[in-house]
Design a protein around this motif. Structure first.
Motif, PDB file in Angstrom:
ATOM      1  N   SER A  87       0.838  -1.217   0.000  1.00 27.69           N
ATOM      2  CA  SER A  87       0.000   0.000   0.000  1.00 27.69           C
ATOM      3  C   SER A  87       0.863   1.253   0.000  1.00 27.69           C
ATOM      4  O   SER A  87       0.651   2.179   0.785  1.00 27.69           O
ATOM      5  CB  SER A  87      -0.941  -0.011   1.222  1.00 27.69           C
ATOM      6  OG  SER A  87      -1.745  -1.161   1.226  1.00 27.69           O
ATOM      7  N   LEU A  88       1.821   1.275  -0.876  1.00 33.22           N
ATOM      8  CA  LEU A  88       2.783   2.377  -0.899  1.00 33.22           C
ATOM      9  C   LEU A  88       2.109   3.684  -1.269  1.00 33.22           C
ATOM     10  O   LEU A  88       1.156   3.724  -2.070  1.00 33.22           O
ATOM     11  CB  LEU A  88       3.915   2.065  -1.865  1.00 33.22           C
ATOM     12  CG  LEU A  88       4.951   1.085  -1.301  1.00 33.22           C
ATOM     13  CD1 LEU A  88       5.770   0.458  -2.417  1.00 33.22           C
ATOM     14  CD2 LEU A  88       5.850   1.782  -0.299  1.00 33.22           C
ATOM     15  N   LYS A  89       2.625   4.755  -0.673  1.00 32.28           N
ATOM     16  CA  LYS A  89       2.113   6.105  -0.882  1.00 32.28           C
ATOM     17  C   LYS A  89       3.237   6.987  -1.442  1.00 32.28           C
ATOM     18  O   LYS A  89       4.414   6.705  -1.217  1.00 32.28           O
ATOM     19  CB  LYS A  89       1.646   6.696   0.450  1.00 32.28           C
ATOM     20  CG  LYS A  89       0.620   5.856   1.189  1.00 32.28           C
ATOM     21  CD  LYS A  89       0.318   6.454   2.544  1.00 32.28           C
ATOM     22  CE  LYS A  89      -0.693   5.612   3.307  1.00 32.28           C
ATOM     23  NZ  LYS A  89      -0.991   6.198   4.646  1.00 32.28           N
ATOM     24  N   PRO A  90       2.898   8.050  -2.129  1.00 29.87           N
ATOM     25  CA  PRO A  90       3.947   8.954  -2.635  1.00 29.87           C
ATOM     26  C   PRO A  90       4.870   9.459  -1.531  1.00 29.87           C
ATOM     27  O   PRO A  90       6.068   9.645  -1.771  1.00 29.87           O
ATOM     28  CB  PRO A  90       3.142  10.093  -3.256  1.00 29.87           C
ATOM     29  CG  PRO A  90       1.875   9.440  -3.711  1.00 29.87           C
ATOM     30  CD  PRO A  90       1.569   8.422  -2.644  1.00 29.87           C
ATOM     31  N   GLU A  91       4.355   9.615  -0.331  1.00 26.43           N
ATOM     32  CA  GLU A  91       5.192  10.095   0.774  1.00 26.43           C
ATOM     33  C   GLU A  91       6.173   9.045   1.282  1.00 26.43           C
ATOM     34  O   GLU A  91       7.011   9.341   2.140  1.00 26.43           O
ATOM     35  CB  GLU A  91       4.334  10.611   1.933  1.00 26.43           C
ATOM     36  CG  GLU A  91       3.259   9.660   2.401  1.00 26.43           C
ATOM     37  CD  GLU A  91       1.904   9.977   1.776  1.00 26.43           C
ATOM     38  OE1 GLU A  91       1.843  10.253   0.546  1.00 26.43           O
ATOM     39  OE2 GLU A  91       0.901   9.936   2.521  1.00 26.43           O
ATOM     40  N   ASP A  92       6.097   7.828   0.772  1.00 26.91           N
ATOM     41  CA  ASP A  92       7.097   6.801   1.094  1.00 26.91           C
ATOM     42  C   ASP A  92       8.341   6.945   0.213  1.00 26.91           C
ATOM     43  O   ASP A  92       9.332   6.236   0.429  1.00 26.91           O
ATOM     44  CB  ASP A  92       6.519   5.401   0.914  1.00 26.91           C
ATOM     45  CG  ASP A  92       5.405   5.096   1.899  1.00 26.91           C
ATOM     46  OD1 ASP A  92       4.398   4.487   1.478  1.00 26.91           O
ATOM     47  OD2 ASP A  92       5.547   5.458   3.087  1.00 26.91           O
ATOM     48  N   THR A  93       8.299   7.822  -0.757  1.00 22.99           N
ATOM     49  CA  THR A  93       9.445   8.032  -1.634  1.00 22.99           C
ATOM     50  C   THR A  93      10.644   8.524  -0.828  1.00 22.99           C
ATOM     51  O   THR A  93      10.556   9.503  -0.093  1.00 22.99           O
ATOM     52  CB  THR A  93       9.098   9.056  -2.730  1.00 22.99           C
ATOM     53  OG1 THR A  93       8.066   8.513  -3.567  1.00 22.99           O
ATOM     54  CG2 THR A  93      10.317   9.390  -3.567  1.00 22.99           C
ATOM     55  N   ALA A  94      11.761   7.814  -0.958  1.00 18.75           N
ATOM     56  CA  ALA A  94      12.964   8.142  -0.196  1.00 18.75           C
ATOM     57  C   ALA A  94      14.069   7.171  -0.598  1.00 18.75           C
ATOM     58  O   ALA A  94      13.819   6.186  -1.301  1.00 18.75           O
ATOM     59  CB  ALA A  94      12.705   8.037   1.307  1.00 18.75           C
ATOM     60  N   VAL A  95      15.269   7.450  -0.112  1.00 20.37           N
ATOM     61  CA  VAL A  95      16.328   6.450  -0.145  1.00 20.37           C
ATOM     62  C   VAL A  95      16.216   5.634   1.139  1.00 20.37           C
ATOM     63  O   VAL A  95      16.158   6.204   2.234  1.00 20.37           O
ATOM     64  CB  VAL A  95      17.717   7.104  -0.250  1.00 20.37           C
ATOM     65  CG1 VAL A  95      18.805   6.028  -0.219  1.00 20.37           C
ATOM     66  CG2 VAL A  95      17.819   7.937  -1.523  1.00 20.37           C
ATOM     67  N   TYR A  96      16.185   4.325   0.995  1.00 22.78           N
ATOM     68  CA  TYR A  96      16.029   3.431   2.139  1.00 22.78           C
ATOM     69  C   TYR A  96      17.369   2.788   2.487  1.00 22.78           C
ATOM     70  O   TYR A  96      18.052   2.269   1.602  1.00 22.78           O
ATOM     71  CB  TYR A  96      14.995   2.352   1.832  1.00 22.78           C
ATOM     72  CG  TYR A  96      13.582   2.869   1.925  1.00 22.78           C
ATOM     73  CD1 TYR A  96      13.082   3.756   0.969  1.00 22.78           C
ATOM     74  CD2 TYR A  96      12.750   2.502   2.980  1.00 22.78           C
ATOM     75  CE1 TYR A  96      11.792   4.254   1.069  1.00 22.78           C
ATOM     76  CE2 TYR A  96      11.456   2.987   3.081  1.00 22.78           C
ATOM     77  CZ  TYR A  96      10.984   3.868   2.120  1.00 22.78           C
ATOM     78  OH  TYR A  96       9.709   4.363   2.225  1.00 22.78           O
ATOM     79  N   TYR A  97      17.687   2.841   3.777  1.00 22.03           N
ATOM     80  CA  TYR A  97      18.949   2.332   4.279  1.00 22.03           C
ATOM     81  C   TYR A  97      18.734   1.199   5.270  1.00 22.03           C
ATOM     82  O   TYR A  97      17.825   1.263   6.106  1.00 22.03           O
ATOM     83  CB  TYR A  97      19.728   3.433   4.992  1.00 22.03           C
ATOM     84  CG  TYR A  97      20.112   4.601   4.127  1.00 22.03           C
ATOM     85  CD1 TYR A  97      19.264   5.698   3.990  1.00 22.03           C
ATOM     86  CD2 TYR A  97      21.329   4.607   3.451  1.00 22.03           C
ATOM     87  CE1 TYR A  97      19.616   6.772   3.197  1.00 22.03           C
ATOM     88  CE2 TYR A  97      21.697   5.689   2.656  1.00 22.03           C
ATOM     89  CZ  TYR A  97      20.832   6.769   2.541  1.00 22.03           C
ATOM     90  OH  TYR A  97      21.187   7.831   1.755  1.00 22.03           O
TER      91      TYR A  97
END
Length: 120
Positions: A85-95
């Motif tokens: 259920s991904l949202k545009p606000e989940d956009t990021a670099v994930y570490y």
């Protein structure tokens, strides 16, 4: 010493899913608490999820609870982050990160990150 390499990032539409994986090399992976963090350029790195050394205990940021699931396989030295259920606000670099203690937010080893982009 632990080396961490993330994979699985990419571009997905809102409502879709991605599964991130972090492969660890080095000694004593099963002794580490593992965490996932994310960062948008120009902002501070944000905690996403963590899992204790044996996988029995997990914790999530409120913003991802019920949508993301962290898991680990100590036999394969991997830790995954299933993102639904991904949202545009989940956009990021994930570490991916490794630390000695679950209840202390200290992480000694970090990967280089993988980009996740969620389009609206």
């Amino acid at each position: 010493q632990v080396q961490l390499v993330e994979s699985g990032g990419g571009l997905v539409q809102a409502g879709g899913s991605l599964r991130l994986s972090c492969a660890a090399s080095g000694r004593n992976f099963s002794r580490y608490t593992m965490g996932w963090f994310r960062q948008v350029p120009g902002t501070e790195r944000e905690f996403v999820a963590r899992i204790n050394s044996n996988g029995a205990t997990t914790d999530y940021a409120d913003s991802v609870k019920g949508r993301f699931t962290i898991s680990r396989d100590n036999a394969k030295n991997t830790v995954d982050l299933q993102m639904n259920s991904l949202k545009p606000e989940d956009t990021a670099v994930y570490y991916c990160a490794a630390g000695p203690l679950y209840y202390t937010p200290q992480y000694d080893y970090w990967g280089r990150g993988t980009q996740v982009t969620v389009s609206s």
